[in-house]
Design a protein around this motif. Structure first.
Motif, PDB file in Angstrom:
ATOM      1  N   ARG A 290     -26.396   8.607 -64.123  1.00 30.93           N
ATOM      2  CA  ARG A 290     -27.630   8.414 -63.350  1.00 30.93           C
ATOM      3  C   ARG A 290     -28.812   8.166 -64.282  1.00 30.93           C
ATOM      4  NH1 ARG A 290     -32.002  11.267 -61.345  1.00 30.93           N
ATOM      5  NH2 ARG A 290     -32.750  10.541 -59.297  1.00 30.93           N
ATOM      6  N   LYS A 319     -24.112   9.981 -49.618  1.00 28.53           N
ATOM      7  CA  LYS A 319     -24.410   9.186 -48.435  1.00 28.53           C
ATOM      8  C   LYS A 319     -24.057   9.930 -47.155  1.00 28.53           C
ATOM      9  CE  LYS A 319     -23.903   4.601 -50.528  1.00 28.53           C
ATOM     10  NZ  LYS A 319     -23.108   3.337 -50.558  1.00 28.53           N
ATOM     11  N   ARG A 326     -22.586  17.914 -51.381  1.00 30.90           N
ATOM     12  CA  ARG A 326     -23.935  17.475 -51.754  1.00 30.90           C
ATOM     13  C   ARG A 326     -24.698  18.578 -52.479  1.00 30.90           C
ATOM     14  NH1 ARG A 326     -26.572  13.299 -48.839  1.00 30.90           N
ATOM     15  NH2 ARG A 326     -28.444  14.575 -48.857  1.00 30.90           N
ATOM     16  N   LYS A 331     -30.830  17.144 -57.433  1.00 38.03           N
ATOM     17  CA  LYS A 331     -31.647  16.421 -56.477  1.00 38.03           C
ATOM     18  C   LYS A 331     -32.128  15.103 -57.103  1.00 38.03           C
ATOM     19  CE  LYS A 331     -33.324  20.598 -54.202  1.00 38.03           C
ATOM     20  NZ  LYS A 331     -34.504  21.402 -53.827  1.00 38.03           N
ATOM     21  N   GLY A 332     -32.458  14.190 -56.279  1.00 34.18           N
ATOM     22  CA  GLY A 332     -32.912  12.901 -56.779  1.00 34.18           C
ATOM     23  C   GLY A 332     -32.160  11.774 -56.109  1.00 34.18           C
ATOM     24  N   GLU A 333     -32.812  10.672 -55.973  1.00 34.99           N
ATOM     25  CA  GLU A 333     -32.213   9.528 -55.288  1.00 34.99           C
ATOM     26  C   GLU A 333     -31.043   8.964 -56.088  1.00 34.99           C
ATOM     27  OE1 GLU A 333     -33.526   5.079 -53.668  1.00 34.99           O
ATOM     28  OE2 GLU A 333     -34.977   6.438 -54.608  1.00 34.99           O
ATOM     29  N   TYR A 334     -29.975   8.680 -55.386  1.00 26.39           N
ATOM     30  CA  TYR A 334     -28.807   8.082 -56.020  1.00 26.39           C
ATOM     31  C   TYR A 334     -29.118   6.630 -56.359  1.00 26.39           C
ATOM     32  CZ  TYR A 334     -24.034   6.309 -56.590  1.00 26.39           C
ATOM     33  OH  TYR A 334     -22.893   5.730 -57.087  1.00 26.39           O
ATOM     34  N   VAL A 335     -28.824   6.245 -57.594  1.00 30.78           N
ATOM     35  CA  VAL A 335     -29.085   4.883 -58.043  1.00 30.78           C
ATOM     36  C   VAL A 335     -27.773   4.099 -58.029  1.00 30.78           C
ATOM     37  CG1 VAL A 335     -29.987   3.434 -59.905  1.00 30.78           C
ATOM     38  CG2 VAL A 335     -30.936   5.730 -59.518  1.00 30.78           C
ATOM     39  N   THR A 336     -27.704   3.107 -57.216  1.00 30.73           N
ATOM     40  CA  THR A 336     -26.482   2.313 -57.107  1.00 30.73           C
ATOM     41  C   THR A 336     -26.261   1.472 -58.362  1.00 30.73           C
ATOM     42  OG1 THR A 336     -26.751   2.188 -54.704  1.00 30.73           O
ATOM     43  CG2 THR A 336     -25.247   0.614 -55.729  1.00 30.73           C
TER      44      THR A 336
END
Length: 366
Positions: A290, A319, A326, A331-336
């Motif tokens: 990440r 998702k 989870r 924490k933190g937005e998953y980066v594709t």
């Protein structure tokens, strides 16, 4: 004379007497074990970002609570009728009279864990509970090993009577001159207060705990506790309870509830240990990928197949809002990341242990 030291030859459990004060060998052994543990914690505490003053504070949290709960859980499971109700102040004194014997290590563990929790809350900016627990495990096992010497002095915690002459010698057996205070179907067969050879269960436990201590020391010295904080405590629960479980079938003073407790804790701690290691490995791999994804640059980066597959798996987990997994990820937005069209050095799974040397053997991506 009050300060005169009196001879105690008639009571081998007594180290010395000063006036009306009687000092038992068991007490001295336990105090010595505590001091050894305190020295270890003071020396090693810097590895988890603590100072010597903090180590002493930890000691003052853990030891008193361990003693209190060791006494409480000695009485509550099977000896309530002996100590309740309290009809006088003398009954209360008898309830707290640990100087007359009567504590259990399992209760001590409960109190010690609570002490560690309270200490961690106060020092949460310096360390976490896992680090503190790992720091305490080595002195805990050391204290148990040394403390079992007191069982020999007190002629207690011994096992079944030995009738085979081939095993009537140390370390298989121990000669007990005062086999009293034990209620057992086996004890009735050898008659009350008759000296004889019995299984040296306290020595068996010393050996068992020494093996566990060696494993924990190796784990600590290699710094594995940094990667898996708290795993040493889980291992301790598994190892000690496993040893205690089979010893309970040999000890003549065994309490049924202890067997049940050990039988429950052993498989649960084993499962918890495996799941914890998997969770730590997964979260560490996820954090690494990440961080690279946030920078948007995988050039000259070596990633193992596990790290790539794990990151894809975590994406699916995050998702799904209902997936309980989870909770274990940061924490933190998953980066594709489109790994199919990203340049990076892919390390085959079979080379994971040597990926630093073999990292650039295979280029994967565009």
């Amino acid at each position: 004379m009050f300060l005169s030291v009196l001879a105690t030859a008639n009571d081998p459990t007594t180290a010395f007497e000063i006036g009306s004060l009687t000092v038992k060998w068991y007490g001295l052994i336990i105090v010595f074990a505590m001091l050894i543990g305190l020295v270890y914690v003071c020396v090693e505490c810097k590895k988890i970002n603590l100072k010597v003053d903090d180590a002493i504070e930890l000691f003052l949290w853990v030891i008193p609570l361990a003693i209190v709960f060791a006494r409480i859980l000695y009485i509550i499971p099977g000896r309530v009728d002996e100590f309740f109700p309290w009809n006088s102040f003398d009954d209360f004194v008898e309830f707290i009279a640990i100087w007359d014997g009567g504590i259990t290590i399992i209760g001590g563990l409960v109190g010690g864990v609570l002490g560690g929790v309270f200490f961690t809350i106060r020092h949460r900016k310096q360390c976490n509970f896992g680090n503190v627990a790992d720091l305490v495990v080595v002195p805990l096992l050391t204290g148990q090993i040394i403390g079992r010497l007191g069982n020999f002095v007190n002629q207690e915690a011994f096992g079944l009577p030995i009738t085979d002459e081939r095993f009537m010698s140390f370390p298989f057996g121990v000669y007990i001159t005062r086999p009293s205070g034990v209620e057992s179907e086996f004890y009735d067969k050898v008659h009350a207060n008759v000296p004889g050879w019995f299984c040296a269960t306290f020595f068996y436990e010393m050996v068992w705990n020494s093996i566990g201590l060696a494993i924990c020391l190796a784990f600590w010295e290699k710094g594995k506790n940094k990667k898996y904080p708290g795993l040493m405590l889980i291992f301790y629960l598994f190892w000690y309870m496993l040893g205690r479980l089979w010893l309970e079938f040999l000890r003549m003073d065994a309490v049924p509830v202890t067997k049940v407790l050990c039988g429950v804790v052993v498989p649960l701690s084993a499962i918890a240990g495996v799941l914890y290691v998997l969770a730590c490995d997964s979260t560490a791999a996820y954090k690494k990928v990440r961080a690279l994804a946030l920078m948007g640059d995988f050039k000259d980066v070596a990633l193992t197949e596990y790290e790539v597959n794990n990151y894809v798996f975590v994406g699916k987990v995050l998702k799904n809002a209902k997936n309980p997994l989870r909770l274990i990820y940061t924490k933190g937005e998953y980066v594709t990341v489109d790994f199919e069209n990203t340049d990076y050095y892919r390390v085959p799974k079979k080379y994971r242990s040597r990926f630093k040397q073999l990292a650039k053997t295979e280029v994967y991506g565009r």
